[in-house]
Design a protein around this motif. Structure first.
Motif, PDB file in Angstrom:
ATOM      1  N   HIS A   1       2.024   1.777  -3.430  1.00 52.39           N
ATOM      2  CA  HIS A   1       0.918   2.329  -4.220  1.00 52.39           C
ATOM      3  C   HIS A   1       0.808   3.838  -4.008  1.00 52.39           C
ATOM      4  O   HIS A   1       0.709   4.610  -4.960  1.00 52.39           O
ATOM      5  CB  HIS A   1      -0.397   1.634  -3.830  1.00 52.39           C
ATOM      6  CG  HIS A   1      -1.619   2.324  -4.309  1.00 52.39           C
ATOM      7  ND1 HIS A   1      -2.017   2.303  -5.636  1.00 52.39           N
ATOM      8  CD2 HIS A   1      -2.535   3.091  -3.652  1.00 52.39           C
ATOM      9  CE1 HIS A   1      -3.133   3.020  -5.753  1.00 52.39           C
ATOM     10  NE2 HIS A   1      -3.457   3.501  -4.559  1.00 52.39           N
TER      11      HIS A   1
ATOM     12  N   ARG B   1       0.845  -1.208   0.000  1.00 52.26           N
ATOM     13  CA  ARG B   1       0.000   0.000   0.000  1.00 52.26           C
ATOM     14  C   ARG B   1       0.873   1.249   0.000  1.00 52.26           C
ATOM     15  O   ARG B   1       0.566   2.240  -0.636  1.00 52.26           O
ATOM     16  CB  ARG B   1      -0.941   0.012   1.210  1.00 52.26           C
ATOM     17  CG  ARG B   1      -1.977  -1.083   1.221  1.00 52.26           C
ATOM     18  CD  ARG B   1      -2.863  -1.096   0.000  1.00 52.26           C
ATOM     19  NE  ARG B   1      -3.668   0.120  -0.069  1.00 52.26           N
ATOM     20  CZ  ARG B   1      -4.271   0.551  -1.169  1.00 52.26           C
ATOM     21  NH1 ARG B   1      -4.176  -0.113  -2.285  1.00 52.26           N
ATOM     22  NH2 ARG B   1      -4.990   1.649  -1.154  1.00 52.26           N
TER      23      ARG B   1
ATOM     24  N   ARG C   1       1.444   7.098  -6.509  1.00 51.49           N
ATOM     25  CA  ARG C   1       0.406   8.134  -6.652  1.00 51.49           C
ATOM     26  C   ARG C   1       0.988   9.520  -6.389  1.00 51.49           C
ATOM     27  O   ARG C   1       0.713  10.474  -7.106  1.00 51.49           O
ATOM     28  CB  ARG C   1      -0.757   7.896  -5.680  1.00 51.49           C
ATOM     29  CG  ARG C   1      -1.618   6.704  -5.906  1.00 51.49           C
ATOM     30  CD  ARG C   1      -2.891   6.933  -6.704  1.00 51.49           C
ATOM     31  NE  ARG C   1      -3.485   8.246  -6.640  1.00 51.49           N
ATOM     32  CZ  ARG C   1      -4.456   8.638  -5.823  1.00 51.49           C
ATOM     33  NH1 ARG C   1      -4.949   7.805  -4.940  1.00 51.49           N
ATOM     34  NH2 ARG C   1      -4.954   9.846  -5.891  1.00 51.49           N
TER      35      ARG C   1
END
Length: 109
Positions: free
Chosen positions: A8, A5, A12
């Motif tokens: 991720h 995560r 982003r």
């Protein structure tokens, strides 16, 4: 936060930073000096000056967003990303999805 995560959210943040930098580059000339040429009327000069001020404010906000992104990446390196800066509780992942550079949870914000 789980490492996949975090990866991720890192991607982003990096893509968001690239978008902001591209926007700053494309609007660079809009925040330049307004030439007070006598060939345009007074209202046209006022309109040009207003547009310049709006472009300068947009640029200021983009610079602040880049700083927030850089700070979020630093928090990732420290291992504190995803924790509220005030109460130290985890920030909801839905909130991070919407705004990955956020510093506080909904309750503290």
């Amino acid at each position: 936060m789980i490492t996949d995560r975090t990866a991720h959210f890192r991607s982003r943040l990096e893509s968001l930073g690239e978008e902001v930098r591209a926007g700053m580059e494309s609007s660079k000339e809009a925040s330049g000096v307004v030439e007070l040429d006598t060939s345009i009327g007074r209202l046209s000069r006022m309109d040009a000056m207003q547009n310049q001020q709006m472009a300068l404010e947009l640029r200021r906000r983009q610079e602040q967003q880049l700083q927030r992104i850089a700070n979020a990446l630093k928090r990732m390196d420290k291992g504190t990303y995803g924790l509220c800066g005030k109460c130290k509780q985890p920030i909801a992942e839905d909130r991070l999805e919407v705004s990955p550079d956020v510093v506080m949870c909904v309750r503290c914000a």
